[in-house]
Write a protein that holds these residues in place. Sequence first.
Motif, PDB file in Angstrom:
ATOM      1  N   ASN A 133      55.189   5.766 -29.285  1.00 57.53           N
ATOM      2  CA  ASN A 133      55.526   6.942 -28.479  1.00 57.53           C
ATOM      3  C   ASN A 133      55.724   6.568 -27.014  1.00 57.53           C
ATOM      4  OD1 ASN A 133      55.537   8.873 -30.561  1.00 57.53           O
ATOM      5  ND2 ASN A 133      53.323   9.178 -30.421  1.00 57.53           N
ATOM      6  N   ASP A 134      56.178   5.330 -26.783  1.00 57.42           N
ATOM      7  CA  ASP A 134      56.506   4.872 -25.431  1.00 57.42           C
ATOM      8  C   ASP A 134      57.974   5.230 -25.197  1.00 57.42           C
ATOM      9  OD1 ASP A 134      57.153   3.508 -23.097  1.00 57.42           O
ATOM     10  OD2 ASP A 134      55.890   1.784 -23.559  1.00 57.42           O
ATOM     11  N   PHE A 163      42.504   9.905 -28.731  1.00 59.45           N
ATOM     12  CA  PHE A 163      43.446   9.884 -27.618  1.00 59.45           C
ATOM     13  C   PHE A 163      44.683  10.737 -27.888  1.00 59.45           C
ATOM     14  CE2 PHE A 163      41.051   5.928 -27.315  1.00 59.45           C
ATOM     15  CZ  PHE A 163      40.609   5.988 -25.994  1.00 59.45           C
ATOM     16  N   HIS A 164      44.745  11.378 -29.071  1.00 54.61           N
ATOM     17  CA  HIS A 164      45.908  12.183 -29.425  1.00 54.61           C
ATOM     18  C   HIS A 164      45.475  13.621 -29.710  1.00 54.61           C
ATOM     19  CE1 HIS A 164      47.264   8.053 -30.373  1.00 54.61           C
ATOM     20  NE2 HIS A 164      48.452   8.503 -30.034  1.00 54.61           N
ATOM     21  N   GLY A 345      44.495  -0.150 -29.635  1.00 53.20           N
ATOM     22  CA  GLY A 345      44.756   1.013 -28.791  1.00 53.20           C
ATOM     23  C   GLY A 345      45.220   2.240 -29.543  1.00 53.20           C
ATOM     24  N   PHE A 346      44.892   2.344 -30.827  1.00 50.57           N
ATOM     25  CA  PHE A 346      45.220   3.494 -31.670  1.00 50.57           C
ATOM     26  C   PHE A 346      46.720   3.797 -31.750  1.00 50.57           C
ATOM     27  CE2 PHE A 346      40.789   4.193 -30.455  1.00 50.57           C
ATOM     28  CZ  PHE A 346      40.212   4.461 -31.694  1.00 50.57           C
ATOM     29  N   PRO A 347      47.549   2.814 -32.100  1.00 55.21           N
ATOM     30  CA  PRO A 347      48.970   3.123 -32.281  1.00 55.21           C
ATOM     31  C   PRO A 347      49.179   3.979 -33.525  1.00 55.21           C
ATOM     32  CG  PRO A 347      48.508   0.936 -33.117  1.00 55.21           C
ATOM     33  CD  PRO A 347      47.237   1.411 -32.448  1.00 55.21           C
ATOM     34  N   PRO A 389      50.415   1.553 -25.917  1.00 48.74           N
ATOM     35  CA  PRO A 389      49.817   2.557 -26.798  1.00 48.74           C
ATOM     36  C   PRO A 389      49.062   3.612 -26.001  1.00 48.74           C
ATOM     37  CG  PRO A 389      48.455   0.598 -26.780  1.00 48.74           C
ATOM     38  CD  PRO A 389      49.656   0.290 -25.923  1.00 48.74           C
ATOM     39  N   ALA A 390      48.607   4.655 -26.717  1.00 46.39           N
ATOM     40  CA  ALA A 390      47.909   5.750 -26.036  1.00 46.39           C
ATOM     41  C   ALA A 390      46.518   5.350 -25.583  1.00 46.39           C
ATOM     42  CB  ALA A 390      47.829   6.966 -26.967  1.00 46.39           C
TER      43      ALA A 390
END
Length: 626
Positions: A133-134, A163-164, A345-347, A389-390
Amino acid sequence: MADSSKKEELKPSLSPVQFMDTTLRDGHQSHLATRLKLEDMLPIAEKIDQAGYAFIEMWGGATFDSAIRYLNEDPWERLRELKKVMPNTPFQMLLRGQNLVGYRHYADDVVERFIDRAVSNGMNVFRIFDALNDLRNLKTSFRATMKYGGKVQGAFCYTVSRFHNNDLFVGLAKRLEDMGSDSICVKDMAGLLSPYDAFDLISKLKEAISVPIHLHTHDTSAMAVATYVKAIEAGVDAIDTAISSMASGTSQPPVETLARILEGGARDPEFDMSLLTEIADYFKEVRKKYHEFESDYTGVDPRVLTYQIPGGMTSNLARQLAEQQALHRMQDVLDEVPKVREDFGFPPLVTPASQIVGTQATLNVLTGERYKVITSETSNYLKGLYGKPAGPINEAVQKKAIGDDAPITGRPADLLNPELEGAEKELSKALGKKIENIEDVLTYALFPKVALEFFNQKDQPLVKKSEKAPQVEEVQAPLIAPSEFNVKVHGETFEVKVGGVGHPGEGGRPYFIYVDGQLEEVMVESLLEVMPAAEGRIESHAGGRSIRPKVADDGDVTTPMPGAVVDIRVKLGEKVKAGAVVLIIEAMKMQSEVHTAIDGVVQAIHVAEGDRVNPDEVLVEVRPEV
């Protein structure tokens, strides 16, 4: 904000729900490992075109790669041929932003020309997303799509982590609209979106943006129908479904089910149900031809809500473990995936991030030590070459992967030089002729190794299995066989090439061979006992393959998982230092570096580029310098 006139592709939210059919792309990618051939699409294509869908998804995702890798088909030809018989319904493709349909970032010139040619060959709508989501990774593909007359469906990947949340996704949607999206897609690739969260998310999106909203999900957890119903109540404009005989499980929900639920209401799409039944019956029969590609991991599995692994990724993990006789470690790998995802980083687990995380999790389990072996893609990911990542990346893991190198912070593609001109020259040189077909050049730029094999065999028909094994009239193979030879059967000559070997078992050792390009498996009984060459080696003539069983020597270079050799980085007699890269192995479409453990001299190389290899093989021998 984007011009509200861009609603022309989808009707207002109080109009009938618009449906996109995914059978020709995500449906068979989810259930049949993306193996559906064009010859099985064309007979029913005209009726799909007449069914009343708003869009037909028939390209992108893994279909491009699979067509050249497994089916001996030109994906560009598939697009053109289907367009001829399906002129009425807009085509849509899934595009991975700067990754296009591949697994790395490509230079801007490749991205722009790919989209140019896709539009010219019949593509209408581009669903464009980035695995992290970059949104920096979407700029070039957005710009090119608008430039060449395609419609942009900007997509964000839905996932669940600390983080989402829905507010974050609404913010992403606003930015996608500002970038020029004609519509916005909520891409729920693992089927994680619950019904009430869907109602909340779609309601907030309808308030925040002016372009139509399209929802994509999978039925892995078996709640997708309910999710769609609540999303429709909230005003979603379009949804993805597959025909019932190719639906459910890791695929999309059935079109017939949703059409019946909406029947008689204000949002009824008014499908011809008899025509849908005819299409479903066709695919019910066609699916039987692809039974070998079915998996135990494509049905309903509520555990996806914990593991967040898309169905295609699950089946790939199972296949990879089965090749190593390690399918019993599947649960260990599933447990490891969330841990790797947190380190990264939770992609969102979508291609290529899902392959990167999944392959690394598999290596962590099979080697018995976390991050003992790190793939090239993992290193590139942790260096920032896929984007941001987020969540935060585990700094200890990052340092182990990239050492003291500083991660990049800019748009990854800004580091890439133009690639198209170089690809054209390389392809022309490899094929011995001037290549002027830009689609061929693009195919090579995306998948160089696989494309070369495809171009060399695409005009040769694949050997089809017969019901009875033919009687072999002439087989000239010496006691110590070369890796390539010809077999004459009933007056017809077949080219045979040894592709790799499997683990020895009770019935012998399986060998994987190509017969005129068609992969087959044969069992060879006790080969080492029949032919005890020096120190257990099996040598070969004519520069062919030599295979040596794994032994306990620190200088024997082996691979931790089965795959294909894509690059050999050393030469015979070359001096190497401990840790030097000796080979590059491709497994699960990811490339991994294979290192030497000791200082020394390369004494023997037992493989060539393109060879299939397994963990029980010694690939390269390095011995201490005398």
